[in-house]
Design a protein around this motif. Sequence first.
Motif, PDB file in Angstrom:
ATOM      1  N   UNK A  30       0.801  -1.232   0.000  1.00 29.53           N
ATOM      2  CA  UNK A  30       0.000   0.000   0.000  1.00 29.53           C
ATOM      3  C   UNK A  30       0.836   1.286   0.000  1.00 29.53           C
ATOM      4  N   UNK A  31       2.064   1.217   0.480  1.00 34.06           N
ATOM      5  CA  UNK A  31       2.923   2.412   0.528  1.00 34.06           C
ATOM      6  C   UNK A  31       4.133   2.301  -0.397  1.00 34.06           C
ATOM      7  N   UNK A  32       4.121   1.333  -1.298  1.00 37.19           N
ATOM      8  CA  UNK A  32       5.270   1.134  -2.194  1.00 37.19           C
ATOM      9  C   UNK A  32       5.305   2.255  -3.231  1.00 37.19           C
ATOM     10  N   UNK A  33       6.423   2.975  -3.327  1.00 40.49           N
ATOM     11  CA  UNK A  33       6.489   4.121  -4.254  1.00 40.49           C
ATOM     12  C   UNK A  33       6.481   3.716  -5.722  1.00 40.49           C
ATOM     13  N   UNK A  34       6.774   2.451  -6.023  1.00 39.34           N
ATOM     14  CA  UNK A  34       6.812   2.019  -7.416  1.00 39.34           C
ATOM     15  C   UNK A  34       5.497   1.493  -7.944  1.00 39.34           C
ATOM     16  N   UNK A  35       4.454   1.526  -7.117  1.00 41.24           N
ATOM     17  CA  UNK A  35       3.137   1.050  -7.543  1.00 41.24           C
ATOM     18  C   UNK A  35       2.238   2.254  -7.797  1.00 41.24           C
ATOM     19  N   UNK A  36       1.578   2.273  -8.943  1.00 44.94           N
ATOM     20  CA  UNK A  36       0.761   3.410  -9.365  1.00 44.94           C
ATOM     21  C   UNK A  36      -0.675   3.289  -8.871  1.00 44.94           C
ATOM     22  N   UNK A  37      -1.388   4.426  -8.754  1.00 46.47           N
ATOM     23  CA  UNK A  37      -2.777   4.396  -8.258  1.00 46.47           C
ATOM     24  C   UNK A  37      -3.684   3.435  -9.019  1.00 46.47           C
ATOM     25  N   UNK A  38      -3.537   3.358 -10.347  1.00 45.45           N
ATOM     26  CA  UNK A  38      -4.385   2.445 -11.101  1.00 45.45           C
ATOM     27  C   UNK A  38      -4.154   1.003 -10.661  1.00 45.45           C
ATOM     28  N   UNK A  39      -2.920   0.650 -10.366  1.00 46.32           N
ATOM     29  CA  UNK A  39      -2.620  -0.709  -9.908  1.00 46.32           C
ATOM     30  C   UNK A  39      -3.281  -0.994  -8.560  1.00 46.32           C
ATOM     31  N   UNK A  40      -3.219  -0.025  -7.650  1.00 45.15           N
ATOM     32  CA  UNK A  40      -3.887  -0.203  -6.362  1.00 45.15           C
ATOM     33  C   UNK A  40      -5.389  -0.402  -6.550  1.00 45.15           C
ATOM     34  N   UNK A  41      -5.983   0.422  -7.412  1.00 43.37           N
ATOM     35  CA  UNK A  41      -7.426   0.321  -7.639  1.00 43.37           C
ATOM     36  C   UNK A  41      -7.789  -1.040  -8.206  1.00 43.37           C
ATOM     37  N   UNK A  42      -7.057  -1.500  -9.210  1.00 35.17           N
ATOM     38  CA  UNK A  42      -7.365  -2.781  -9.837  1.00 35.17           C
ATOM     39  C   UNK A  42      -7.126  -3.947  -8.882  1.00 35.17           C
ATOM     40  N   UNK A  43      -6.084  -3.869  -8.069  1.00 38.22           N
ATOM     41  CA  UNK A  43      -5.808  -4.949  -7.121  1.00 38.22           C
ATOM     42  C   UNK A  43      -6.922  -5.056  -6.084  1.00 38.22           C
ATOM     43  N   UNK A  44      -7.417  -3.923  -5.629  1.00 33.14           N
ATOM     44  CA  UNK A  44      -8.523  -3.946  -4.675  1.00 33.14           C
ATOM     45  C   UNK A  44      -9.795  -4.480  -5.297  1.00 33.14           C
ATOM     46  N   UNK A  45     -10.085  -4.039  -6.505  1.00 28.13           N
ATOM     47  CA  UNK A  45     -11.274  -4.530  -7.204  1.00 28.13           C
ATOM     48  C   UNK A  45     -11.154  -6.025  -7.459  1.00 28.13           C
ATOM     49  N   UNK A  46      -9.952  -6.469  -7.821  1.00 30.46           N
ATOM     50  CA  UNK A  46      -9.723  -7.891  -8.059  1.00 30.46           C
ATOM     51  C   UNK A  46     -10.028  -8.711  -6.805  1.00 30.46           C
ATOM     52  N   UNK A  47      -9.519  -8.264  -5.650  1.00 33.82           N
ATOM     53  CA  UNK A  47      -9.756  -8.995  -4.401  1.00 33.82           C
ATOM     54  C   UNK A  47     -11.238  -9.014  -4.047  1.00 33.82           C
TER      55      UNK A  47
END
Length: 234
Positions: A101-118
């Motif tokens: 959740x705090x990794x600087x190399x992960x972009x907002x779209x990736x966070x959104x898609x990972x949450x939706x996926x789960x």
Amino acid sequence: MAQSERIAEFRASSYGVDGVAARMRALGDDWPPRDGVAVFNRVYLSVTEEVARHLGHGVFPDARSTVTLNVCFAERYFAAVEAAADGRRPPACWRPLFQYRRHPGVLPLQFALAGINAHIGHDLAFALVDACHLLGCEPADLEDEFDRVGDVLVCLEEHIREELMPGPDLLQVGDPLTHLAGSWSLERARDGAWASGRALWALRDLPGVAEEFGERLDGAVGLVGRILLTPLPD
């Protein structure tokens, strides 16, 4: 927690879709905007507000079933948040998002898609089963509500991709983010959740088999989430 206990807890604290949105707003107030879980929370809040608007306009003919399904669905997310906050292990499908959740190399779209996926890939199947127990019905009786909520999710996913994906002038076809974003489909995840929910319901009298099925589903969805959260170079 046993199914009967979850049902009792739900009935004791039933607050509807507006209450779900209020809880999401409160969570968002406690997290930095760039936090990966906060990114997903904002997405989920927009979905919940859209469902509430549809309910207000009478788009869902069976409002009680729709509200029940949505609250059961949200409770799965809230349980994962509470587990992480208490230092317990959330379901495997959620662990990558909380770990990165705090990794600087992960972009907002990736966070959104990972949450939706789960949430879609795992939680929606179990929410369907929870709602069937609460309403005393079969999954087929909730198919219309399931599909209508899914239609809202698909429309908002398109909006999310447009809002969070960098402009086309910044991405090439072979760009890693283009590849990651294009490798996951909400419609396919929703179809999978429907099939998994029906399978779990069919296995309700075989608790050992149902538990194993659920664990395998959880792990598989978590693996996809970890791939979606692959840190990308600047």
